[in-house]
Design a protein around this motif. Sequence first.
Motif, PDB file in Angstrom:
ATOM      1  N   HIS A 222     -23.867  26.876  17.022  1.00  0.00           N
ATOM      2  CA  HIS A 222     -24.554  25.597  17.174  1.00  0.00           C
ATOM      3  C   HIS A 222     -23.860  24.472  16.418  1.00  0.00           C
ATOM      4  CE1 HIS A 222     -28.680  26.996  18.834  1.00  0.00           C
ATOM      5  NE2 HIS A 222     -27.734  27.846  19.184  1.00  0.00           N
TER       6      HIS A 222
ATOM      7  N   MET B 208     -21.625  22.006  21.794  1.00  0.00           N
ATOM      8  CA  MET B 208     -22.773  21.104  21.851  1.00  0.00           C
ATOM      9  C   MET B 208     -22.518  19.838  22.659  1.00  0.00           C
ATOM     10  SD  MET B 208     -24.936  22.894  20.277  1.00  0.00           S
ATOM     11  CE  MET B 208     -26.244  21.671  20.340  1.00  0.00           C
TER      12      MET B 208
ATOM     13  N   VAL C 252     -30.327  25.113  11.567  1.00  0.00           N
ATOM     14  CA  VAL C 252     -30.293  26.431  12.204  1.00  0.00           C
ATOM     15  C   VAL C 252     -31.074  27.436  11.360  1.00  0.00           C
ATOM     16  CG1 VAL C 252     -28.802  28.320  12.956  1.00  0.00           C
ATOM     17  CG2 VAL C 252     -28.100  25.954  13.335  1.00  0.00           C
TER      18      VAL C 252
ATOM     19  N   THR D 148     -34.011  26.744  13.923  1.00  0.00           N
ATOM     20  CA  THR D 148     -33.528  27.398  15.131  1.00  0.00           C
ATOM     21  C   THR D 148     -33.722  28.909  15.105  1.00  0.00           C
ATOM     22  OG1 THR D 148     -31.835  25.662  15.291  1.00  0.00           O
ATOM     23  CG2 THR D 148     -31.585  27.603  16.709  1.00  0.00           C
TER      24      THR D 148
ATOM     25  N   ARG E 135     -25.296  29.936  25.611  1.00  0.00           N
ATOM     26  CA  ARG E 135     -24.256  29.227  24.865  1.00  0.00           C
ATOM     27  C   ARG E 135     -23.242  30.262  24.406  1.00  0.00           C
ATOM     28  NH1 ARG E 135     -27.718  24.929  21.050  1.00  0.00           N
ATOM     29  NH2 ARG E 135     -28.999  24.146  22.780  1.00  0.00           N
TER      30      ARG E 135
END
Length: 215
Positions: free
Chosen positions: A28, A34, A48, A52, A105
């Motif tokens: 991330h 991103m 995160v 997250t 991702r």
Amino acid sequence: MDDVRLVTWRLVLRRFTPADLDALAELHGDPEVMRHLDDGRPVPRGTVADRTLPALLRAYEELPAGLGCWAAVERGAFVGWFSLRPATSVGLAGGPDGGLEIGYRLLPSAWGRGLATEGARALVRSAFAEPAAERVVATTMAVNTASRRVLERAGLRYERTFHVDWPDPIEGAEHGDVVYGLTRGEWAPVHLGAGSGSGRLTGPGSRRRRGAPRR
């Protein structure tokens, strides 16, 4: 193993654990990952750690069995994540699309090798075979041609383009976002009961605004 969701030819999709913080923060926090997500900026490690990862772990208890976000591992190394959840991204939530939403991702080191397609195909098959969803959907930016190709290769079809007045628009936002979808009725005649190399089921990407995958 209870923590494994899917096994494909090259990938193991398993539950996240607190020990995955460093790997998730690296993913991330990568500017290229991103670029087409959220505000287009890397996510700070603190975010995160505090938001997250805890949200991903809570989802295993809050969502129906078989839904959530899973760490993608290739030959023992973390390469990213794939998700299958109720459709909530802008352009889907509360609209007529409904269904389950796929996303992913991947680290740049995993791009260009077909891993995104491999994982997405396995999730589509899983969505129709296990939760028995009637529809699978995904969104991405219209300019994100890499992700659009992945969705098409996973069997989803372009349905429409929509525009949102984002408070923090990123490059390419003026071209809108796109919805891809596939119904069980479209998928089943081709795949139901047929062998598939896309993934072996073993038991139980996105932007919540722009939900889709990067690559």
